[in-house]
Design a protein around this motif. Structure first.
Motif, PDB file in Angstrom:
ATOM      1  N   LYS A   2     108.733  94.479 -34.470  1.00 17.30           N
ATOM      2  CA  LYS A   2     107.628  95.429 -34.410  1.00 17.30           C
ATOM      3  C   LYS A   2     106.538  95.027 -35.398  1.00 17.30           C
ATOM      4  O   LYS A   2     106.823  94.405 -36.423  1.00 17.30           O
ATOM      5  N   PRO A   3     105.282  95.399 -35.125  1.00 15.94           N
ATOM      6  CA  PRO A   3     104.196  95.076 -36.062  1.00 15.94           C
ATOM      7  C   PRO A   3     104.424  95.669 -37.454  1.00 15.94           C
ATOM      8  O   PRO A   3     104.055  95.071 -38.453  1.00 15.94           O
ATOM      9  N   LEU A   4     105.070  96.828 -37.527  1.00  9.31           N
ATOM     10  CA  LEU A   4     105.324  97.452 -38.822  1.00  9.31           C
ATOM     11  C   LEU A   4     106.296  96.612 -39.663  1.00  9.31           C
ATOM     12  O   LEU A   4     106.179  96.569 -40.892  1.00  9.31           O
ATOM     13  N   ASP A   5     107.211  95.915 -38.998  1.00  8.90           N
ATOM     14  CA  ASP A   5     108.142  95.037 -39.722  1.00  8.90           C
ATOM     15  C   ASP A   5     107.407  93.866 -40.368  1.00  8.90           C
ATOM     16  O   ASP A   5     107.730  93.468 -41.484  1.00  8.90           O
ATOM     17  N   TYR A   6     106.420  93.315 -39.662  1.00 11.44           N
ATOM     18  CA  TYR A   6     105.610  92.243 -40.241  1.00 11.44           C
ATOM     19  C   TYR A   6     104.875  92.757 -41.477  1.00 11.44           C
ATOM     20  O   TYR A   6     104.788  92.077 -42.492  1.00 11.44           O
ATOM     21  N   PHE A   7     104.349  93.972 -41.377  1.00  7.77           N
ATOM     22  CA  PHE A   7     103.637  94.575 -42.507  1.00  7.77           C
ATOM     23  C   PHE A   7     104.567  94.754 -43.698  1.00  7.77           C
ATOM     24  O   PHE A   7     104.238  94.396 -44.821  1.00  7.77           O
ATOM     25  N   LYS A   8     105.755  95.301 -43.449  1.00  9.38           N
ATOM     26  CA  LYS A   8     106.705  95.557 -44.536  1.00  9.38           C
ATOM     27  C   LYS A   8     107.127  94.276 -45.236  1.00  9.38           C
ATOM     28  O   LYS A   8     107.148  94.213 -46.468  1.00  9.38           O
ATOM     29  N   LYS A   9     107.467  93.242 -44.457  1.00 12.55           N
ATOM     30  CA  LYS A   9     107.892  91.981 -45.056  1.00 12.55           C
ATOM     31  C   LYS A   9     106.795  91.378 -45.915  1.00 12.55           C
ATOM     32  O   LYS A   9     107.035  90.930 -47.030  1.00 12.55           O
ATOM     33  N   THR A  10     105.584  91.367 -45.393  1.00 13.42           N
ATOM     34  CA  THR A  10     104.467  90.786 -46.131  1.00 13.42           C
ATOM     35  C   THR A  10     104.157  91.598 -47.369  1.00 13.42           C
ATOM     36  O   THR A  10     103.939  91.043 -48.454  1.00 13.42           O
ATOM     37  N   ALA A  50      98.699  93.260 -51.670  1.00  8.49           N
ATOM     38  CA  ALA A  50      99.797  93.357 -50.710  1.00  8.49           C
ATOM     39  C   ALA A  50      99.399  94.209 -49.513  1.00  8.49           C
ATOM     40  O   ALA A  50      99.769  93.896 -48.373  1.00  8.49           O
ATOM     41  N   LEU A  51      98.635  95.257 -49.748  1.00  7.29           N
ATOM     42  CA  LEU A  51      98.197  96.114 -48.652  1.00  7.29           C
ATOM     43  C   LEU A  51      97.261  95.366 -47.714  1.00  7.29           C
ATOM     44  O   LEU A  51      97.422  95.415 -46.488  1.00  7.29           O
ATOM     45  N   VAL A  52      96.298  94.642 -48.266  1.00 11.46           N
ATOM     46  CA  VAL A  52      95.338  93.903 -47.431  1.00 11.46           C
ATOM     47  C   VAL A  52      96.059  92.820 -46.626  1.00 11.46           C
ATOM     48  O   VAL A  52      95.857  92.699 -45.411  1.00 11.46           O
ATOM     49  N   LEU A  53      96.908  92.029 -47.294  1.00 10.15           N
ATOM     50  CA  LEU A  53      97.618  90.975 -46.575  1.00 10.15           C
ATOM     51  C   LEU A  53      98.621  91.551 -45.573  1.00 10.15           C
ATOM     52  O   LEU A  53      98.847  90.971 -44.510  1.00 10.15           O
ATOM     53  N   GLY A  54      99.227  92.682 -45.901  1.00  9.37           N
ATOM     54  CA  GLY A  54     100.137  93.331 -44.962  1.00  9.37           C
ATOM     55  C   GLY A  54      99.429  93.822 -43.721  1.00  9.37           C
ATOM     56  O   GLY A  54      99.943  93.680 -42.605  1.00  9.37           O
ATOM     57  N   VAL A  55      98.231  94.382 -43.879  1.00  6.48           N
ATOM     58  CA  VAL A  55      97.456  94.845 -42.722  1.00  6.48           C
ATOM     59  C   VAL A  55      97.025  93.656 -41.871  1.00  6.48           C
ATOM     60  O   VAL A  55      97.070  93.717 -40.639  1.00  6.48           O
ATOM     61  N   ILE A  56      96.624  92.570 -42.513  1.00  6.07           N
ATOM     62  CA  ILE A  56      96.247  91.375 -41.753  1.00  6.07           C
ATOM     63  C   ILE A  56      97.444  90.864 -40.955  1.00  6.07           C
ATOM     64  O   ILE A  56      97.321  90.525 -39.771  1.00  6.07           O
ATOM     65  N   ASN A  57      98.611  90.842 -41.580  1.00  7.60           N
ATOM     66  CA  ASN A  57      99.801  90.361 -40.878  1.00  7.60           C
ATOM     67  C   ASN A  57     100.291  91.365 -39.845  1.00  7.60           C
ATOM     68  O   ASN A  57     100.992  90.994 -38.918  1.00  7.60           O
ATOM     69  N   TYR A  58      99.931  92.617 -39.985  1.00  4.11           N
ATOM     70  CA  TYR A  58     100.273  93.633 -38.976  1.00  4.11           C
ATOM     71  C   TYR A  58      99.662  93.234 -37.637  1.00  4.11           C
ATOM     72  O   TYR A  58     100.272  93.400 -36.591  1.00  4.11           O
ATOM     73  N   ILE A  62     102.456  86.977 -38.180  1.00  2.00           N
ATOM     74  CA  ILE A  62     102.959  85.699 -38.654  1.00  2.00           C
ATOM     75  C   ILE A  62     104.271  85.965 -39.380  1.00  2.00           C
ATOM     76  O   ILE A  62     104.317  86.713 -40.345  1.00  2.00           O
ATOM     77  N   ASP A  63     105.336  85.346 -38.916  1.00  2.00           N
ATOM     78  CA  ASP A  63     106.652  85.568 -39.530  1.00  2.00           C
ATOM     79  C   ASP A  63     107.006  84.368 -40.388  1.00  2.00           C
ATOM     80  O   ASP A  63     107.209  83.270 -39.893  1.00  2.00           O
ATOM     81  N   PHE A  64     107.071  84.576 -41.703  1.00  2.00           N
ATOM     82  CA  PHE A  64     107.343  83.501 -42.637  1.00  2.00           C
ATOM     83  C   PHE A  64     108.827  83.265 -42.836  1.00  2.00           C
ATOM     84  O   PHE A  64     109.231  82.222 -43.300  1.00  2.00           O
ATOM     85  N   PHE A  65     109.653  84.242 -42.544  1.00  2.03           N
ATOM     86  CA  PHE A  65     111.065  84.174 -42.886  1.00  2.03           C
ATOM     87  C   PHE A  65     111.953  84.137 -41.653  1.00  2.03           C
ATOM     88  O   PHE A  65     112.931  84.844 -41.557  1.00  2.03           O
ATOM     89  N   THR A  66     111.627  83.293 -40.705  1.00  2.00           N
ATOM     90  CA  THR A  66     112.473  83.195 -39.525  1.00  2.00           C
ATOM     91  C   THR A  66     113.596  82.204 -39.780  1.00  2.00           C
ATOM     92  O   THR A  66     113.422  81.215 -40.477  1.00  2.00           O
ATOM     93  N   LYS A  67     114.722  82.503 -39.226  1.00  2.65           N
ATOM     94  CA  LYS A  67     115.841  81.568 -39.311  1.00  2.65           C
ATOM     95  C   LYS A  67     115.666  80.555 -38.193  1.00  2.65           C
ATOM     96  O   LYS A  67     115.403  80.902 -37.051  1.00  2.65           O
ATOM     97  N   LYS A  68     115.842  79.324 -38.536  1.00  4.73           N
ATOM     98  CA  LYS A  68     115.615  78.262 -37.564  1.00  4.73           C
ATOM     99  C   LYS A  68     116.765  78.138 -36.571  1.00  4.73           C
ATOM    100  O   LYS A  68     116.625  77.528 -35.533  1.00  4.73           O
TER     101      LYS A  68
END
Length: 77
Positions: A2-10, A50-58, A62-68
């Protein structure tokens, strides 16, 4: 995801990274600039960044922590 998950992680990653970055910088200065006002500034800047970058990633998702996963190595010729 979900987009909210991207926001939370970032948000969490950037917030913790910035606080650790500033703490290490202060450690080299032997915590000479440590006072209550400076701590509030650091928390405010970390939260805002963190808020600005989280909204941008929302929106960018972009998922930085994906398992390959299990990749098969390329066969050598």
């Amino acid at each position: 995801m979900k987009p909210l998950d991207y926001f939370k992680k970032t948000f969490v990653f950037v917030f913790i990274f910035y606080i650790v970055y500033k703490a290490v910088g202060m450690l080299f200065n032997k915590f000479s600039d440590l006072n209550l006002l400076n701590v509030f500034k650091i928390l405010f800047i970390a939260f805002t960044t963190a808020l600005v970058l989280g909204v941008i990633n929302y929106f960018a998702k972009i998922d930085f922590f994906t398992k390959k996963g299990d990749r098969k190595p390329k066969e050598e010729k």
